[in-house]
Scaffold this motif. Structure first.
Motif, PDB file in Angstrom:
ATOM      1  N   LEU A  21      -7.556   7.772  -5.428  1.00 26.48           N
ATOM      2  CA  LEU A  21      -6.787   8.211  -4.166  1.00 26.48           C
ATOM      3  C   LEU A  21      -7.080   9.507  -3.807  1.00 26.48           C
ATOM      4  N   ARG A  22      -7.294  10.610  -4.515  1.00 26.96           N
ATOM      5  CA  ARG A  22      -7.735  11.815  -4.041  1.00 26.96           C
ATOM      6  C   ARG A  22      -9.022  11.871  -3.752  1.00 26.96           C
ATOM      7  N   ASP A  23      -9.954  11.296  -4.309  1.00 28.80           N
ATOM      8  CA  ASP A  23     -11.376  11.256  -4.097  1.00 28.80           C
ATOM      9  C   ASP A  23     -11.765  10.428  -2.736  1.00 28.80           C
ATOM     10  N   PHE A  24     -10.740   9.606  -2.497  1.00 28.92           N
ATOM     11  CA  PHE A  24     -10.995   8.415  -1.247  1.00 28.92           C
ATOM     12  C   PHE A  24     -10.470   9.458  -0.013  1.00 28.92           C
ATOM     13  N   LEU A  25      -9.274  10.041  -0.288  1.00 30.90           N
ATOM     14  CA  LEU A  25      -8.705  10.910   0.873  1.00 30.90           C
ATOM     15  C   LEU A  25      -9.896  12.007   1.337  1.00 30.90           C
ATOM     16  N   LEU A  26     -10.238  12.639   0.282  1.00 26.70           N
ATOM     17  CA  LEU A  26     -11.356  13.430   0.475  1.00 26.70           C
ATOM     18  C   LEU A  26     -12.401  12.830   1.287  1.00 26.70           C
ATOM     19  N   VAL A  30     -14.063  13.808   5.073  1.00 22.69           N
ATOM     20  CA  VAL A  30     -15.378  13.958   5.382  1.00 22.69           C
ATOM     21  C   VAL A  30     -15.991  13.348   6.514  1.00 22.69           C
ATOM     22  N   ARG A  31     -15.150  12.035   6.412  1.00 25.25           N
ATOM     23  CA  ARG A  31     -15.629  11.140   7.709  1.00 25.25           C
ATOM     24  C   ARG A  31     -14.813  11.411   8.912  1.00 25.25           C
ATOM     25  N   ASN A  32     -14.320  12.581   8.887  1.00 25.89           N
ATOM     26  CA  ASN A  32     -13.366  13.123  10.161  1.00 25.89           C
ATOM     27  C   ASN A  32     -12.503  12.200  10.645  1.00 25.89           C
ATOM     28  N   PHE A  33     -11.940  11.491   9.772  1.00 23.06           N
ATOM     29  CA  PHE A  33     -10.537  10.880  10.326  1.00 23.06           C
ATOM     30  C   PHE A  33      -9.487  11.587  10.497  1.00 23.06           C
ATOM     31  N   SER A  34      -8.479  11.326  11.326  1.00 24.64           N
ATOM     32  CA  SER A  34      -7.438  12.093  11.875  1.00 24.64           C
ATOM     33  C   SER A  34      -6.399  12.403  10.798  1.00 24.64           C
ATOM     34  N   PRO A  35      -5.823  13.370  10.653  1.00 25.60           N
ATOM     35  CA  PRO A  35      -4.875  13.697   9.637  1.00 25.60           C
ATOM     36  C   PRO A  35      -3.625  12.650   9.607  1.00 25.60           C
ATOM     37  N   ARG A  36      -3.465  12.061  10.679  1.00 26.13           N
ATOM     38  CA  ARG A  36      -2.384  10.889  10.914  1.00 26.13           C
ATOM     39  C   ARG A  36      -2.919   9.673  10.209  1.00 26.13           C
ATOM     40  N   THR A  37      -4.293   9.305  10.652  1.00 32.24           N
ATOM     41  CA  THR A  37      -4.847   8.211   9.969  1.00 32.24           C
ATOM     42  C   THR A  37      -4.763   8.582   8.333  1.00 32.24           C
ATOM     43  N   ILE A  38      -5.360   9.460   7.897  1.00 32.97           N
ATOM     44  CA  ILE A  38      -5.366   9.878   6.318  1.00 32.97           C
ATOM     45  C   ILE A  38      -3.916   9.632   5.814  1.00 32.97           C
ATOM     46  N   LYS A  42      -2.988   7.062   2.889  1.00 33.38           N
ATOM     47  CA  LYS A  42      -2.361   7.600   1.552  1.00 33.38           C
ATOM     48  C   LYS A  42      -1.080   6.827   1.265  1.00 33.38           C
ATOM     49  N   SER A  43      -0.220   6.601   2.220  1.00 33.32           N
ATOM     50  CA  SER A  43       1.185   5.871   1.858  1.00 33.32           C
ATOM     51  C   SER A  43       0.710   4.563   1.593  1.00 33.32           C
ATOM     52  N   HIS A  44      -0.044   3.842   2.158  1.00 37.46           N
ATOM     53  CA  HIS A  44      -0.223   2.381   1.959  1.00 37.46           C
ATOM     54  C   HIS A  44      -0.945   2.091   0.658  1.00 37.46           C
ATOM     55  N   ILE A  45      -1.678   2.979   0.381  1.00 37.11           N
ATOM     56  CA  ILE A  45      -2.638   2.383  -0.854  1.00 37.11           C
ATOM     57  C   ILE A  45      -1.934   3.046  -2.165  1.00 37.11           C
ATOM     58  N   LYS A  46      -1.281   4.059  -1.875  1.00 33.28           N
ATOM     59  CA  LYS A  46      -0.630   4.613  -3.032  1.00 33.28           C
ATOM     60  C   LYS A  46       0.445   3.396  -3.458  1.00 33.28           C
ATOM     61  N   TYR A  47       1.195   2.961  -2.440  1.00 28.87           N
ATOM     62  CA  TYR A  47       1.967   1.944  -2.675  1.00 28.87           C
ATOM     63  C   TYR A  47       1.695   0.367  -3.128  1.00 28.87           C
ATOM     64  N   PHE A  48       0.585   0.301  -2.870  1.00 29.76           N
ATOM     65  CA  PHE A  48      -0.576  -1.025  -3.280  1.00 29.76           C
ATOM     66  C   PHE A  48      -0.846  -0.644  -4.985  1.00 29.76           C
ATOM     67  N   LEU A  49      -1.299   0.546  -4.968  1.00 27.86           N
ATOM     68  CA  LEU A  49      -1.789   0.801  -6.467  1.00 27.86           C
ATOM     69  C   LEU A  49      -0.611   1.208  -7.548  1.00 27.86           C
ATOM     70  N   SER A  50       0.631   1.400  -6.950  1.00 22.31           N
ATOM     71  CA  SER A  50       1.729   1.305  -8.000  1.00 22.31           C
ATOM     72  C   SER A  50       2.180  -0.026  -8.475  1.00 22.31           C
ATOM     73  N   ARG A  51       1.585  -0.908  -7.755  1.00 20.86           N
ATOM     74  CA  ARG A  51       1.792  -2.515  -8.207  1.00 20.86           C
ATOM     75  C   ARG A  51       0.724  -3.227  -8.843  1.00 20.86           C
ATOM     76  N   TYR A  52      -0.568  -3.013  -8.272  1.00 21.28           N
ATOM     77  CA  TYR A  52      -1.773  -3.883  -8.677  1.00 21.28           C
ATOM     78  C   TYR A  52      -2.922  -2.762  -9.092  1.00 21.28           C
ATOM     79  N   PRO A  53      -3.595  -3.468  -9.853  1.00 20.82           N
ATOM     80  CA  PRO A  53      -4.875  -2.804 -10.524  1.00 20.82           C
ATOM     81  C   PRO A  53      -5.910  -2.493  -9.209  1.00 20.82           C
TER      82      PRO A  53
END
Length: 297
Positions: A21-26, A30-38, A42-53
């Protein structure tokens, strides 16, 4: 490279490999996504990875879709945002060679019927009288000032959160927004005398209470106010007034984003030229204002 997910004793919740997750957010940075998008990713993926591999299967995705859509009762737009975040994340994993293929696009095409069609729900628009009731319902100075800044400027929630005291110019009734919001083409916004009155009262309250933090709006913990707190302030007051249903459809909810919808619609209905509204909104793309082309006075 990354450790495997481990099941916790509490059931289906998983520990996820934080490095991924940390490497993906970095990578997003680098791809110049907005802070809000990032932050949303983070919120969506963290929730998903807490339940699935990470090595996700179509069955996992089906189960997750049922969970957020039917069990959590998320709106269609929220479900779409989750799977959009997942698609970007798994595209990164494919790029890095961690998974053989990103299966999210095929899944969205098959199971999310609004994947290519316009979403069937529209954001709620309240009347001028309802907005007056909402602002008047705010008994504390902080909430009233926030509601007025939202309603009178149309700025985004993250733009309001990022405001510092030094960004406000009371003599000119003017705010200069931060320059890291990549969606904006115009960083200068103006507010009227009513907003000025309560915003100046809030600034004076900060001074009298020796607030040294640069953040303009602070929470009860003394730090910069957060997204969840603003969401709670907005929905709690709107629910008391009868125009926010937490379990309803999108058009039955009133969230912080509805302030921007209110600002745009009523500016156009009052006769303000579209190009002026576009400038006030700070739209960087013409299409953002084009969704309001149907509005009549």
């Amino acid at each position: 490279m990354y450790e495997n997910n481990v099941l916790l004793e509490c059931g289906t919740v998983r520990e996820f490999p934080a490095d991924i997750l940390r490497d993906f957010l970095l990578d997003c940075q680098v791809r110049n996504f907005s802070p809000r998008t990032i932050q949303g990713y983070k919120s969506h993926i963290k929730y998903f990875l807490s339940r699935y591999p990470v090595q996700v299967s179509p069955e996992d995705l089906k189960e997750f879709l049922v969970h957020i859509r039917d069990e959590n009762k998320y709106a269609a737009s929220t479900v779409e945002n989750y799977f959009s975040s997942l698609s970007c994340f798994f595209d990164y994993l494919e790029w890095e060679g961690i998974i053989p293929e990103n299966i999210i696009p095929k899944f969205r095409k098959r199971y999310l019927r609004y994947y290519k069609d316009p979403l069937p729900e529209e954001r709620q628009l309240i009347s001028l009288e309802q907005m007056r009731d909402l602002i008047d319902s705010a008994e504390d100075l902080l909430t009233k000032a926030i509601f007025l800044v939202f309603a009178k400027t149309g700025i985004r929630r993250q733009e309001l959160i990022d405001l510092d005291r030094s960004d406000v110019y009371p003599k000119q009734n003017m705010i200069i927004l931060k320059n890291h919001h990549f969606k904006r083409s115009n960083r200068t916004v103006f507010y009227d005398d009513e907003c000025a009155y309560y915003l100046n009262k809030w600034i004076k309250w900060r001074y009298n209470h020796h607030v040294r933090k640069p953040a303009l709006f602070i929470g009860i913990n003394g730090r910069r106010i957060c997204r969840d707190t603003i969401f709670d302030y907005t929905t709690r007051h709107a629910e008391k007034l009868g125009f926010h249903d937490p379990s309803g459809r999108l058009e039955e909810k009133f969230t912080p984003r509805c302030f921007r919808h209110f600002f745009t619609t009523w500016m156009i209905r009052s006769g303000c030229p579209r190009e002026f509204v576009q400038e006030l909104r700070g739209d960087s793309r013409k299409e953002a204002i084009d969704i309001y082309h149907h509005i009549k006075e």
